[in-house]
Enzyme design. Structure first.
Site: not given
Ligand SMILES: Nc1nc2c(c(=O)[nH]1)N[C@H]1C(S)=C(S)[C@@H](COP(=O)(O)OP(=O)(O)OC[C@H]3O[C@@H](n4cnc5c(=O)[nH]c(N)nc54)[C@H](O)[C@@H]3O)O[C@H]1N2
Ligand SMILES: Nc1nc2c(c(=O)[nH]1)N[C@H]1C(S)=C(S)[C@@H](COP(=O)(O)OP(=O)(O)OC[C@H]3O[C@@H](n4cnc5c(=O)[nH]c(N)nc54)[C@H](O)[C@@H]3O)O[C@H]1N2
Ligand SMILES: [Mo]
Length: 777
Positions: A109, A111
């Protein structure tokens, strides 16, 4: 003088020029609000964090007994490419030969990067399928709970997540937008695959100028752009379902709910109402009841219910709400509340899941298909819900439940990852470290020395997008971009495609994997998908070379017709929802039939499990672990923009002034956050924009243990996943609950351990065990 060349990323299209050892970046001229994340890119060209040569963990190479116990605390030996590829090929042969594809975890998994061909997930899955398959993962960390519950309630996930409510409808028609979890502009900076125009800010301003009003339900004030003057309801984290129930109760008690809509378009309202009014469990879900739980005033709840019923109202529910304990419930309860208002399918009204989470959600759909690399078919049926990775590695053979199925965890011998960072995305890192000691071999392709790379046995250096040519295109983005190579590969880094090709060659599978095409030939070949569709639609359809020369191409959009929600409203029998009843399922017989005690037949309030477990009361503060504004996840945390936001080298944690004062914490202090699972250091930022009793620490600071050999390491840099809980949302979806946890915080006294994670890696010399391949050089 070098010319600027077109390129693209998950956070925007741009052009770049490499000159005099530096990379200069210019945002795409058509982007009204380019993302500051572009500022992280130039560091790729010179940072010591870019992996330069293949490296093998010494314990694995030397085959010392119990070497797996040393993952995360070992040294690395740099080797040549031929040797690395030989080692990987031989190990794959051994594991596939002895244990079969069911012993290989290739979920991988993550991005990865923008670009349709060099997309690491597509490359690794295609490669492993050529070898015979792999154990996969389903759903995402983003919306693991919603992806499972919404199909039971509204039909296919994307129907109400992407296809129904659009920004132009909001700008035109919404009178009130109630955003549970907000619409933080920072999140709309990014979209998977690319985003050529950041339009959310101007759209929301347009709606506001027309007179639309906004209600932000969130513990953080900046989850809505300040200029909209949204009404801020600073809710206690994890309690949105209680607030929604209180609103529903207020609607019913004043007869403001739309009986006609409920009769015509939904099933099961009566059973839900019996629960709402307390007939089935003796508890009335009144505004008074709700107020005690969620911390929002009784009159505020009643007023909001009336306002919602009297205006064209859109309810949005963010991803974050469901990335928490019982995350299925707010997604479902948001649907029920919107159904009670009777506006689903009306222009600018109804229900939109995840609007504002990513920059292209809410834009129009593309009228032509995008180039896509075939991953072939995976013959292995075994899978896990994505966030059950540590459970799987720790408990092979154990039973678990998922969406009505009883399943068993497979016995994994080899883990292969490309394009993701589990030590960023997974919860309870100390538990993940224990899990990562279980497999016999872990292979990682990485661009950078992330913590996941530092826990692997074989680390293969991958190029980033700026080191290769690709085609940039994404869902709902009309701009296709020629992503031109901006710099030569750093060190000996290679494209994932090239790496997999070399290994496939050693395993006699080169033709199946490459189909005899070079990278450049693949780009031209994949481009034809879109080109042919354009030609068939009578549109201008340039040849690949013409597109490449021009640098970009506009794709047509489909006319916007309100999507499945509008069609259903206009004709519920002609365009039923794709649910068992064809209607909105306020009560789901299917979900009820699973017999789960943590997700029943209609949405309900479950007190968060973290609070009902005894020792959590020692940790009174809610920690919001949300997405970072200064980077995408953990990507380019070493970049200039991300590092400019650190304080004394550590990740900032926001804390309310009252909570800080009680603990003698001042702005800029190094603090220690801790709970039963672990601890981390961070730098305190005192802020009125955070509700009292809540702190906020974004995800993405690279995990750096104070002691790599300790069972319970402290992260000295500020990664919140050392604190989060590794439990599924419920037996229904088993999704990540990483958004919220409970902690205590204290001022760190004394000299804090230094942050070294971005320092140059040091390598050692190492021999090979008998049986492992020695370096030919
Ligand atoms: N506590 C907590 N944890 C969370 C979340 C949260 O809200 N709270 N959010 C979750 C969510 S929504 C998401 S989507 C995940 C994201 O989790 P990930 O998608 O695993 O996070 P990234 O940092 O985007 O990791 C992508 C990795 O791919 C590498 N990469 C980039 N390009 C390439 C390439 O071309 N080839 C190879 N081999 N590698 C490459 C980058 O260097 C990076 O280390 O995290 C989750 N984790
Ligand atoms: N700049 C930037 N943008 C991103 C990403 C990133 O890494 N960087 N990641 C992308 C990805 S993979 C995803 S999946 C999306 C995630 O999209 P989301 O999951 O919606 O994003 P978050 O910033 O984790 O959370 C949004 C807000 O929800 C609020 N929140 C947390 N807990 C609660 C709760 O219990 N109740 C309420 N009402 N609010 C709460 C927090 O204040 C938080 O700022 O974002 C995307 N956009
Ligand atoms: Mo995500």
């Amino acid at each position: 003088m070098n010319r600027f060349k077109t390129h693209s990323s998950h956070w925007g299209a741009f052009s770049g020029r490499y000159e005099n050892g530096g990379l200069e970046i210019r945002p795409h001229p058509g982007d009204p609000h380019p993302s500051p994340l572009l500022g992280n890119i130039p560091a790729i060209a010179h940072s010591p964090m870019h992996i330069r040569r293949p490296a093998i963990r010494r314990g694995w190479l030397e085959g010392t007994p119990d070497h797996a116990q040393n993952r995360g605390a070992d040294n690395y030996v740099e080797v040549s490419w031929p040797r690395a590829a030989d080692l990987v090929a031989k190990e794959l042969q051994r594991v596939y030969g002895n244990f079969g594809p069911e012993a290989v975890f290739g979920g991988s998994y993550g991005w990865s990067s923008a670009g349709r061909f060099h997309h690491a997930q597509s490359q690794i899955h295609r490669f492993l399928n050529v070898l015979g398959g792999y154990v996969s993962s389903v759903n995402t960390y983003s919306s693991g709970a919603a992806m499972v519950i919404l199909p039971h309630v509204l039909g296919p996930y994307d129907h109400f997540d992407r296809k129904s409510v659009t920004w132009d409808a909001i700008e035109r028609s919404s009178e009130l937008v109630v955003a549970f979890g907000g619409m933080a502009l920072k999140n709309t900076d990014v979209h998977g695959g690319g985003i050529s125009a950041h339009i959310v800010r101007q759209t929301l301003n347009g709606a506001s100028e027309r007179g639309a009003r906004f209600v932000l339900v969130s513990p953080l004030k900046d989850d809505f752009p300040a200029e909209l003057n949204a009404q801020w309801l600073p809710i206690i984290p994890g309690t949105d379902v209680a607030l929604m129930l209180g609103l529903a109760y207020a609607l019913v008690s004043e007869r403001l709910h739309d009986r006609g809509f409920l009769d015509r378009y939904t099933v099961g309202y009566e059973r839900f109402e019996a629960y709402l009014l307390g007939r089935s469990d003796g508890v009335e879900k009144s505004p008074e009841w709700a107020s005690h739980i969620c911390g929002i005033g009784v009159e505020t709840i009643r007023d909001l219910a009336r306002t919602m019923a009297g205006a064209r109202t859109l309810i949005t529910v963010s991803h974050s709400l469901q990335r928490a304990d019982h995350g299925e419930q707010p997604v479902w309860m948001g649907v029920v509340l919107a159904a009670m208002l009777g506006q689903m399918g009306l222009d600018g009204g109804g229900y939109a899941y995840s609007l504002g989470a990513l920059g292209n959600i809410g834009k129009g759909q593309l009228g032509v298909p995008l180039p896509t690399l075939s991953q072939f078919k995976n013959p292995v049926a075994d899978f896990i819900p994505v966030a059950r990775i540590a459970d799987m590695l720790l408990n092979p053979g154990d039973e678990f439940h998922y969406n009505g199925q009883a399943m068993r965890y497979p016995d994994i011998r080899l883990v292969y990852w490309a394009g993701g960072n589990p030590f960023h995305h997974h919860q309870d890192i100390n538990r993940l470290r224990a899990a990562f000691k279980r497999p016999e071999t872990i292979i990682v392709h990485e661009t950078a020395w992330t913590s996941s790379a530092r826990h692997a046995d074989i680390v293969l250096p991958a190029t980033t997008t700026i080191e290769r040519d690709d085609i940039g295109a994404a869902d709902r983005d009309p701009l296709m971009v020629a992503m031109k190579k901006l710099i030569e590969p750093v060190g000996e880094a290679r494209d994932d495609y090239e790496i997999f090709s070399e290994i496939a060659r050693r395993l006699g599978k080169i033709e199946e994997f490459t189909e005899n095409r070079t990278s450049k030939e693949w780009l031209a070949f994949l481009f034809e998908t879109t080109q042919k569709a354009l030609a068939a639609a009578g549109q201008e359809a340039p040849a690949f070379e013409a597109f490449w020369e021009r640098g970009e191409m506009r794709l047509p959009l489909k006319p916007n017709d309100g999507g499945p929600a509008r069609a259903f409203r206009d004709g519920p029998s002609g365009s039923p929802l794709q649910t068992p009843s064809g209607m909105i399922e306020i009560f789901s017989e299917t979900v009820e039939s699973f017999g789960y005690d943590d997700c029943r037949g209609h949405p309900r309030w479950y007190p968060p499990r973290v609070e009902t477990e005894g020792d959590e009361s020692r940790f009174p503060l809610h920690l919001v672990c949300n997405q970072p504004h200064q980077r995408l996840h953990s990507q380019l945390d070493y970049g200039d923009f991300s590092r400019s936001t650190k304080i004394k080298g550590r990740e900032p944690v926001r804390i309310n002034p009252a909570d800080a004062a009680r603990r003698g914490i001042s702005d800029g202090d190094i603090v220690r956050l801790f709970n039963a699972r672990g601890s981390c250091l961070a730098a305190a930022v005192i802020s009125e924009g955070v509700r009292e009793g809540v702190m906020q620490l974004a995800t993405g600071a690279w995990f750096e243990p104070d002691d790599g050999a300790a069972d319970k390491a402290m992260c000295v840099h500020g990664n919140p996943n050392i604190l989060t809980r590794d439990v599924g949302t419920s037996q229904l979806a088993q999704a990540s609950t990483g958004q919220l946890t409970r902690v205590e915080v204290e001022r760190f006294v004394g000299e804090p351990p230094p942050v070294r994670i971005f320092e140059t890696m040091k390598f050692v010399e190492g021999g090979a065990a008998p049986g492992r391949i020695a370096d030919p050089e």
